[in-house]
Scaffold this motif. Sequence first.
Motif, PDB file in Angstrom:
ATOM      1  N   ALA A   1      -2.876 -19.921  -0.490  1.00 32.76           N
ATOM      2  CA  ALA A   1      -1.873 -18.556  -0.319  1.00 32.76           C
ATOM      3  C   ALA A   1      -1.688 -18.841  -2.526  1.00 32.76           C
ATOM      4  N   ASP A   2      -2.708 -19.252  -1.918  1.00 28.33           N
ATOM      5  CA  ASP A   2      -3.294 -19.097  -4.304  1.00 28.33           C
ATOM      6  C   ASP A   2      -3.995 -17.698  -4.293  1.00 28.33           C
ATOM      7  N   GLY A   3      -3.818 -16.653  -4.372  1.00 29.87           N
ATOM      8  CA  GLY A   3      -4.346 -15.526  -3.646  1.00 29.87           C
ATOM      9  C   GLY A   3      -6.123 -15.367  -4.095  1.00 29.87           C
ATOM     10  N   SER A   4      -6.402 -16.206  -4.166  1.00 29.26           N
ATOM     11  CA  SER A   4      -7.979 -15.999  -3.983  1.00 29.26           C
ATOM     12  C   SER A   4      -8.050 -15.752  -2.743  1.00 29.26           C
ATOM     13  N   ALA A   5      -9.838 -14.997  -2.820  1.00 33.00           N
ATOM     14  CA  ALA A   5     -10.808 -14.062  -1.897  1.00 33.00           C
ATOM     15  C   ALA A   5     -10.823 -15.316  -0.962  1.00 33.00           C
ATOM     16  N   SER A   6     -12.011 -16.476  -1.774  1.00 33.68           N
ATOM     17  CA  SER A   6     -12.533 -16.777  -0.378  1.00 33.68           C
ATOM     18  C   SER A   6     -11.158 -18.120  -0.125  1.00 33.68           C
TER      19      SER A   6
ATOM     20  N   THR B   1     -12.914  -8.914  -0.011  1.00 32.68           N
ATOM     21  CA  THR B   1     -12.045  -7.595  -0.493  1.00 32.68           C
ATOM     22  C   THR B   1     -12.515  -6.340  -0.640  1.00 32.68           C
ATOM     23  N   SER B   2     -13.349  -6.001   0.398  1.00 29.33           N
ATOM     24  CA  SER B   2     -14.087  -4.532   0.561  1.00 29.33           C
ATOM     25  C   SER B   2     -13.409  -3.916   1.599  1.00 29.33           C
ATOM     26  N   SER B   3     -12.864  -4.671   2.807  1.00 29.82           N
ATOM     27  CA  SER B   3     -12.951  -4.308   4.123  1.00 29.82           C
ATOM     28  C   SER B   3     -11.463  -5.301   4.614  1.00 29.82           C
ATOM     29  N   GLY B   4     -11.510  -6.440   4.012  1.00 33.64           N
ATOM     30  CA  GLY B   4     -10.035  -6.814   4.193  1.00 33.64           C
ATOM     31  C   GLY B   4     -10.626  -7.567   5.774  1.00 33.64           C
TER      32      GLY B   4
ATOM     33  N   PRO C   1      -8.094 -24.174  -1.507  1.00 34.62           N
ATOM     34  CA  PRO C   1      -7.536 -23.254  -2.154  1.00 34.62           C
ATOM     35  C   PRO C   1      -6.069 -24.280  -2.935  1.00 34.62           C
ATOM     36  N   ALA C   2      -6.172 -24.086  -4.412  1.00 34.81           N
ATOM     37  CA  ALA C   2      -4.398 -24.636  -4.470  1.00 34.81           C
ATOM     38  C   ALA C   2      -3.507 -25.104  -3.878  1.00 34.81           C
ATOM     39  N   SER C   3      -3.306 -23.844  -2.775  1.00 38.45           N
ATOM     40  CA  SER C   3      -1.920 -23.868  -2.000  1.00 38.45           C
ATOM     41  C   SER C   3      -2.068 -23.557  -0.803  1.00 38.45           C
ATOM     42  N   VAL C   4      -1.000 -23.944  -0.037  1.00 32.88           N
ATOM     43  CA  VAL C   4      -1.399 -23.126   1.828  1.00 32.88           C
ATOM     44  C   VAL C   4      -0.186 -22.623   1.978  1.00 32.88           C
ATOM     45  N   LYS C   5      -0.273 -22.213   2.861  1.00 26.60           N
ATOM     46  CA  LYS C   5       0.928 -21.568   3.578  1.00 26.60           C
ATOM     47  C   LYS C   5       0.976 -21.968   4.800  1.00 26.60           C
TER      48      LYS C   5
END
Length: 348
Positions: free
Chosen positions: A135-140, A211-214, A107-111
Amino acid sequence: MTAVSLTAPAASAGTVIGGYAYTGKLWKADPLPALPQVSSGNASGLARVAAAATAKGSRELRTHQAAAPSWPAGSEGVLDVGRAANVGPVRVTAAPEGASARTAKAPASVKVETADRAGAQAANVDGLLVGLESADGSASGGAVSVAVDYGSIAQAYGGGWASRLHLVQMPACALTTPQYASCRTQQPLETVNDPVTHQLTATVQLPARDTSSGALKLDAVTGSGTAVAAVSDTGGSQGSYTATSLSASGSWTQSASGAFTYSYPIALPASLGGSAPRWRCRTTRSRWTGRPRPATRRRPGSATAGTTRRASSSAPTGPATPTGSPTPATSAGTATTRRCRSVRAPAS
């Protein structure tokens, strides 16, 4: 009677006595003759020898100074994976190429969330506890390299504790609901412990979100991220502290009377003849009593044959003695016996 006299001539200059020529001068202690000297430079003016430089790749030997641990406070922040920055003692960078845990693009950023001392102990972590979340909003998800600096707590415990530190992966709920046992499970990570920089480095797989079930797709990780903890292992570069297996060095027995006997062999060095006896020591501990059993007896000279009576209550209970005989004394105590003996004669 015949008298015999010996006359010795007085010594004079030039007289030779025993091979030595007397010159008429006697030796005197003072003054001493001057001794020859070799001229040299002034030692006090010589320059001091410079200290040897520390070889490259090694550390200077210094006296150990104990330092009190400084546990980091709770902190939170977002790190860009491509930039060298820290949140508390944690730094996150891209996972190295070919990492076994690298299954997706980082990911581009990490919390990053660092738990304080109380929060870490609540999750059964006697070290550092860190929460990680994309923290970049990506699902993967993705693999990142996590470095934890433990320099401030390196001397928190003895026994080479710092050298035994390694990273483990825990569910993200370890930071929120550590009271549940499922949130305190630990999975060891392949960790590099650098004792010079006091850093633990490991590759961590951030979970992917369905993304389907969280729900997360990583069994060992729950919540919207994962957690990493720095905990001690049983061994490290300074040795192993794993509990050794127990081996019986002696044997014990218990008799029907309750005596407890413990015996153990003693190793003896070989004698000059090449053989030595085998010795064994035995310790026996038991309680004994001299209290006689209650009994009855016939009254001497009683008119009624067969009549019996108990011993007087004022005397110790026991078998009655004839009139005029002293009353037997009662006694009790504990006996401990230690004895060493040879259990086998030396071989001929």
